[in-house]
Design a protein around this motif. Structure first.
Motif, PDB file in Angstrom:
ATOM      1  N   LEU A 219      -3.479  -5.850  -4.319  1.00  0.00           N
ATOM      2  CA  LEU A 219      -4.656  -5.383  -3.584  1.00  0.00           C
ATOM      3  C   LEU A 219      -5.176  -4.054  -4.135  1.00  0.00           C
ATOM      4  O   LEU A 219      -6.388  -3.848  -4.224  1.00  0.00           O
ATOM      5  CB  LEU A 219      -4.319  -5.241  -2.095  1.00  0.00           C
ATOM      6  N   VAL A 220      -4.280  -3.169  -4.504  1.00  0.00           N
ATOM      7  CA  VAL A 220      -4.700  -1.868  -5.047  1.00  0.00           C
ATOM      8  C   VAL A 220      -5.465  -2.064  -6.356  1.00  0.00           C
ATOM      9  O   VAL A 220      -6.527  -1.468  -6.568  1.00  0.00           O
ATOM     10  CB  VAL A 220      -3.480  -0.952  -5.271  1.00  0.00           C
ATOM     11  N   ASP A 221      -4.927  -2.910  -7.219  1.00  0.00           N
ATOM     12  CA  ASP A 221      -5.590  -3.160  -8.502  1.00  0.00           C
ATOM     13  C   ASP A 221      -6.924  -3.877  -8.311  1.00  0.00           C
ATOM     14  O   ASP A 221      -7.913  -3.585  -9.000  1.00  0.00           O
ATOM     15  CB  ASP A 221      -4.683  -3.994  -9.412  1.00  0.00           C
ATOM     16  N   LEU A 222      -6.960  -4.828  -7.375  1.00  0.00           N
ATOM     17  CA  LEU A 222      -8.203  -5.554  -7.134  1.00  0.00           C
ATOM     18  C   LEU A 222      -9.287  -4.628  -6.577  1.00  0.00           C
ATOM     19  O   LEU A 222     -10.457  -4.735  -6.941  1.00  0.00           O
ATOM     20  CB  LEU A 222      -7.961  -6.718  -6.169  1.00  0.00           C
ATOM     21  N   ASP A 223      -8.880  -3.708  -5.717  1.00  0.00           N
ATOM     22  CA  ASP A 223      -9.844  -2.744  -5.181  1.00  0.00           C
ATOM     23  C   ASP A 223     -10.380  -1.838  -6.294  1.00  0.00           C
ATOM     24  O   ASP A 223     -11.575  -1.525  -6.328  1.00  0.00           O
ATOM     25  CB  ASP A 223      -9.182  -1.892  -4.088  1.00  0.00           C
TER      26      ASP A 223
END
Length: 303
Positions: A219-223
């Motif tokens: 999720l952090v990378d996708l954000d």
């Protein structure tokens, strides 16, 4: 008493009538074309200014064509970015689902299959073409921007886009390159969306607790990736606005140039028509008087 030979009389009459006819034809042409000057010698200063205006109009035509090309490519880029953003949002939704501890391995594997399919779609978007059929996000390369090297998606384009002149010494870069969209920095270093989606799909298909952890961790990378795409959309939007602004200025300048051309070399139709009527009247009178004078002779006087 002044003696005038018959030949000289006819020559002078013919010359006068010919001059009036030429003047009438010139005035008629001015009315038809709306242009006052037929030759540079008619008004050298005005002719020089008209040549300068014509040169500026040709340059403006090139600037307009460049603006249209840049706008077309940037519009395509904007639509591609919108599709990329929608895709990343969908992957994020899937990652949230996959992080749910209640899901079975089969369910996570099914999510992994969809993520892998979305990754393939992302590669297709990255290899979109512009209106000329060249790579939209590959910089100056004509071929694909990204290549699949054994499951690893690598950028094979160039990182430069040739700017286009759009008038008044201004230029615009008509696109973005792949790294400006898909590569981003995180606390764990530099990453790209292809790798993030590939690793997530692999982890979900493998099953176990690692799949759930991968969903949450991604999720952090996708954000971060979505933020990079959003930033790219902002850049493209600003460039499109700049093109619109320069197009408006060019249109306003074209109107001013048209007025100047009319003032410098345009014919005043009302005045020209009045002069034409006057010239035709004089021509008619000259022809009539010439005929009457040509019929005079000594025998006419005796009769």
């Amino acid at each position: 008493m002044i003696n005038l030979s018959t030949g000289a009389f006819y020559e002078r009459g013919t010359r006068q009538i010919g001059s009036l006819r030429a003047q009438a034809e010139s005035l008629q042409q001015q009315i038809g074309t709306g242009e006052r000057l037929e030759r540079s010698s008619d008004d050298p200063v005005a002719a020089a200014r008209l040549r300068m205006i014509s040169r500026n109009e040709r340059i403006a035509t090139v600037d307009t064509r460049n603006s249209q090309l840049a706008e077309a490519d940037l519009s395509l880029t904007d639509r591609t970015l919108s599709s990329v953003a929608d895709l990343v949002v969908r992957v994020r939704e899937l990652a949230v689902q996959a992080s749910n501890a209640t899901l079975s391995d089969d369910q996570r594997a099914a999510i992994g299959v969809e993520v892998a399919s979305l990754r393939e779609n992302l590669v297709l978007l990255a290899n979109s073409r512009n209106i000329a059929g060249h790579s939209l996000l590959g910089g100056q390369t004509a071929g694909a921007a990204y290549a699949d090297n054994g499951g690893v998606i690598q950028f094979v384009g160039t990182t430069e886009v040739t700017p286009l002149e759009i008038g008044e010494g201004q230029s615009v870069v008509p696109g973005l390159t792949g790294p400006e969209i898909f590569q981003f920095d995180t606390a764990n270093g530099s990453k790209d969306l292809f790798t993030v989606l590939g690793d997530l799909a692999t982890a979900l298909k493998a099953g176990g607790q690692g799949g759930a952890d991968a969903g949450a961790a991604s999720l952090v990378d996708l954000d971060a990736g979505l933020e990079k795409v959003t930033t790219a959309q902002t850049v493209v939007g600003a460039r499109l606005n700049w093109i619109d602004l320069m197009s408006e200025r060019r249109e306003a300048n074209a109107e001013r140039v048209a007025d100047e051309r009319s003032n410098v070399g345009g014919a005043d139709i009302a005045v020209t028509m009045s002069r034409l009527q006057e010239t035709l009247t004089v021509l008619e009178a000259t022809q009539a008087s010439f005929v009457r004078l040509a019929n005079l002779s000594l025998f006419s006087m005796l009769r």
